[in-house]
Design a protein around this motif. Sequence first.
Motif, PDB file in Angstrom:
ATOM      1  N   SER A  58       1.132   7.665 -14.934  1.00  0.00           N
ATOM      2  CA  SER A  58       1.800   7.617 -13.461  1.00  0.00           C
ATOM      3  C   SER A  58       2.516   8.622 -13.461  1.00  0.00           C
ATOM      4  O   SER A  58       2.996   9.068 -12.097  1.00  0.00           O
ATOM      5  CB  SER A  58       2.565   6.180 -13.393  1.00  0.00           C
ATOM      6  OG  SER A  58       3.483   6.033 -14.336  1.00  0.00           O
ATOM      7  N   PRO A  97      -0.004  13.411 -12.827  1.00  0.00           N
ATOM      8  CA  PRO A  97      -1.306  13.122 -12.096  1.00  0.00           C
ATOM      9  C   PRO A  97      -2.522  13.908 -12.781  1.00  0.00           C
ATOM     10  O   PRO A  97      -3.598  13.329 -12.644  1.00  0.00           O
ATOM     11  CB  PRO A  97      -0.797  13.889 -10.897  1.00  0.00           C
ATOM     12  CG  PRO A  97       0.563  13.615 -10.792  1.00  0.00           C
ATOM     13  CD  PRO A  97       1.075  13.809 -12.282  1.00  0.00           C
ATOM     14  N   ARG A 123       0.342   4.038  -3.114  1.00  0.00           N
ATOM     15  CA  ARG A 123      -0.797   4.948  -2.655  1.00  0.00           C
ATOM     16  C   ARG A 123      -0.555   6.285  -3.410  1.00  0.00           C
ATOM     17  O   ARG A 123      -1.453   7.201  -3.529  1.00  0.00           O
ATOM     18  CB  ARG A 123      -1.101   5.326  -1.181  1.00  0.00           C
ATOM     19  CG  ARG A 123       0.280   5.477  -0.235  1.00  0.00           C
ATOM     20  CD  ARG A 123       0.082   5.762   0.968  1.00  0.00           C
ATOM     21  NE  ARG A 123       1.057   6.041   1.952  1.00  0.00           N
ATOM     22  CZ  ARG A 123       0.956   6.432   3.107  1.00  0.00           C
ATOM     23  NH1 ARG A 123      -0.254   6.368   3.667  1.00  0.00           N
ATOM     24  NH2 ARG A 123       1.842   6.330   3.767  1.00  0.00           N
ATOM     25  N   GLU A 124       0.669   6.553  -3.415  1.00  0.00           N
ATOM     26  CA  GLU A 124       1.176   7.978  -4.089  1.00  0.00           C
ATOM     27  C   GLU A 124       1.091   8.011  -5.587  1.00  0.00           C
ATOM     28  O   GLU A 124       1.130   9.191  -6.178  1.00  0.00           O
ATOM     29  CB  GLU A 124       2.449   8.548  -3.512  1.00  0.00           C
ATOM     30  CG  GLU A 124       2.564   8.471  -2.050  1.00  0.00           C
ATOM     31  CD  GLU A 124       1.741   9.765  -1.486  1.00  0.00           C
ATOM     32  OE1 GLU A 124       1.397  10.667  -2.104  1.00  0.00           O
ATOM     33  OE2 GLU A 124       1.110   9.481  -0.280  1.00  0.00           O
ATOM     34  N   ASN A 125       0.926   6.740  -6.217  1.00  0.00           N
ATOM     35  CA  ASN A 125       0.790   7.119  -7.533  1.00  0.00           C
ATOM     36  C   ASN A 125      -0.575   7.498  -8.072  1.00  0.00           C
ATOM     37  O   ASN A 125      -1.572   7.070  -7.792  1.00  0.00           O
ATOM     38  CB  ASN A 125       1.297   5.339  -8.149  1.00  0.00           C
ATOM     39  CG  ASN A 125       1.280   5.449  -9.622  1.00  0.00           C
ATOM     40  OD1 ASN A 125       0.411   5.608 -10.569  1.00  0.00           O
ATOM     41  ND2 ASN A 125       2.799   5.183  -9.906  1.00  0.00           N
ATOM     42  N   PRO A 126      -0.532   8.430  -9.029  1.00  0.00           N
ATOM     43  CA  PRO A 126      -1.928   8.825  -9.573  1.00  0.00           C
ATOM     44  C   PRO A 126      -2.959   7.491 -10.052  1.00  0.00           C
ATOM     45  O   PRO A 126      -3.967   7.753 -10.136  1.00  0.00           O
ATOM     46  CB  PRO A 126      -1.536   9.806 -10.729  1.00  0.00           C
ATOM     47  CG  PRO A 126       0.071   9.806 -10.762  1.00  0.00           C
ATOM     48  CD  PRO A 126       0.571   8.841  -9.840  1.00  0.00           C
ATOM     49  N   TYR A 143       0.823  -1.256   0.089  1.00  0.00           N
ATOM     50  CA  TYR A 143       0.020  -0.080  -0.072  1.00  0.00           C
ATOM     51  C   TYR A 143       0.765   1.340  -0.013  1.00  0.00           C
ATOM     52  O   TYR A 143       0.632   2.169  -0.859  1.00  0.00           O
ATOM     53  CB  TYR A 143      -0.909   0.062   1.172  1.00  0.00           C
ATOM     54  CG  TYR A 143      -1.940   1.350   1.469  1.00  0.00           C
ATOM     55  CD1 TYR A 143      -2.604   1.770   0.520  1.00  0.00           C
ATOM     56  CD2 TYR A 143      -1.420   1.898   2.528  1.00  0.00           C
ATOM     57  CE1 TYR A 143      -3.418   2.836   1.012  1.00  0.00           C
ATOM     58  CE2 TYR A 143      -1.901   3.128   2.940  1.00  0.00           C
ATOM     59  CZ  TYR A 143      -2.904   3.651   2.113  1.00  0.00           C
ATOM     60  OH  TYR A 143      -3.591   4.974   2.354  1.00  0.00           O
ATOM     61  N   ASP A 144       1.941   1.225   0.800  1.00  0.00           N
ATOM     62  CA  ASP A 144       2.985   2.580   1.016  1.00  0.00           C
ATOM     63  C   ASP A 144       3.509   2.665  -0.523  1.00  0.00           C
ATOM     64  O   ASP A 144       3.947   3.920  -0.879  1.00  0.00           O
ATOM     65  CB  ASP A 144       4.054   2.154   2.098  1.00  0.00           C
ATOM     66  CG  ASP A 144       3.300   2.402   3.224  1.00  0.00           C
ATOM     67  OD1 ASP A 144       2.149   2.920   3.466  1.00  0.00           O
ATOM     68  OD2 ASP A 144       3.874   1.733   4.381  1.00  0.00           O
ATOM     69  N   ALA A 157      -4.713   6.381  -6.964  1.00  0.00           N
ATOM     70  CA  ALA A 157      -5.220   7.155  -5.949  1.00  0.00           C
ATOM     71  C   ALA A 157      -6.686   6.790  -5.460  1.00  0.00           C
ATOM     72  O   ALA A 157      -7.517   6.141  -6.229  1.00  0.00           O
ATOM     73  CB  ALA A 157      -5.294   8.575  -7.014  1.00  0.00           C
TER      74      ALA A 157
END
Length: 524
Positions: A486, A489, A151-154, A147-148, A157
């Motif tokens: 990716s 965003p 989760r920041e990948n567009p 998850y870490d 999202a």
Amino acid sequence: MNRTATKKATQRGDAAAGQFDYDVLLVGGGIMSATMATLLNQVEPAWKVGIVERLDDLAQESSGPWNNAGTGHAALCELNYTPQRPDGSVDVTKAISINEQFQLTRQVWAFLVENGQLPDPSSFVHPAPHLSFVWGAENVTYLRNRYDGLRENPLFAGMEFTEDPEVLADWAPLLMAGRDRTEPVAATRSLGGTDVDFGSLTRQLIAGLRDRGALELEVGVEVRRLTRVDGGWRVRGKNLDGSGHFDATARFVFVGAGGQALTLLQRSGIQEIRGFGGFPVSGEFWRTTNPELVARHQAKVYGKAAVGAPPMSVPHLDTRVVDGRPSLMFGPYAGFSPRFLKNGSLFDLLRSVRLHNLVPMLQVGVRNLSLVVYLVQQLLASKKTQLAELQAFYPDADAKDWEKITAGQRVQVIKRVPGKGGVLQFGTEVIAASDGSIAGLLGASPGASTAVPIMLDVMARCFPDRFEDWRPALEKMIPSYGTELSADPALAAEVLGRTARVLGLDDTPVLGSLTGPGAAPAAS
């Protein structure tokens, strides 16, 4: 069935004079051929395109809705695309790549809907949250790290993570019903997931092309021989109803015949198929249409494969919608058959063995003894053992609510790799002749979900002199073509939002009115 077209094709074929019955002939009536025909019609509408299908209807093998899990593979939940490294970190590279590919496919679907070529997206695609679910402390740590990493990948999202049993019970009630609440559990949820009926999609794509006069279709024809002619190929076969033979020429041939593609490419004699073999794997699922259970589980939930099990054995409990009727499906339970197609021959595997692939196939057998052991265990598993696997997901599962169905055949690619010998490859592999006159697709998942980028790859490799001229038409269909979503965003949000809106995937209910009374009769 267009028997008249076959007779005319035979009469007018004159390959020696540079005239062909077809510009493009596609062997196999599944999602790959349907996608290739659709893309070619957009870039070369004047080309004559034909499809030859062995069975009496389209999409009866791997593309059929009960022959696959219907997951729109975007790597939102599939843990086999995010392997754990030796140091405990998680590699998310493949997951991002697969999601990028699926977005290309979604954009083409949305384009066709907007242009009236796919009139009703709800006939083939539905929103279905994608969950990854694990239990046990080590697996919880793995999922948190995954998850870490995502989760920041567009493209990911909005992905959610929880270790709270109460939250998980709200997301997917069946998973927690009857489960020991002291056991560590974790899940991620992506509301942008989908359930796809690739059989319905295939039939609609091909029917639309036929209705517009852009394609000729022959069903009930088994292709037996592929022979080079000057500048193209002669394709010969027989009508399985005994009415005659198929004989036509084409400038370009694509073999999208599922597991049988290996054998047909071998018969073509192209050098590029040398060293390739195939290992067939069958599968079974348990299915329920019990309306009470269906209403309590509206998601696709993927877990971790057992230790020693191959990637395609990842267990999952899925919402399915086929012909407007919802159900649940759990599996897969692996099996073995020497057939390369569900409706194939018991001699398919034997007939595929050649001198050039014998050593790679033997090497794969020796190096993958754990896979052999796993398959034997699966074949010998009792119904009680299979029920226990389901109960690991859904502890209160009762066998009487479920029926067993046989899924489609998958032929895993065996290839010769310099310095490594024979390697068993999970995924897909495009084989194309050096002159670009013939190509085929080997392998399995995530195949159907990434049909558009796979076919674009075939087009680029086989028509390099035309591909740049096709780019404007391709960019009209796929606004993000050539851009990594990716890494952008704003564009990712725009593309995902537009395709969700056009395809009817931005509504909160998963099944909506489909879960009403009487929509899903109980299994008998």
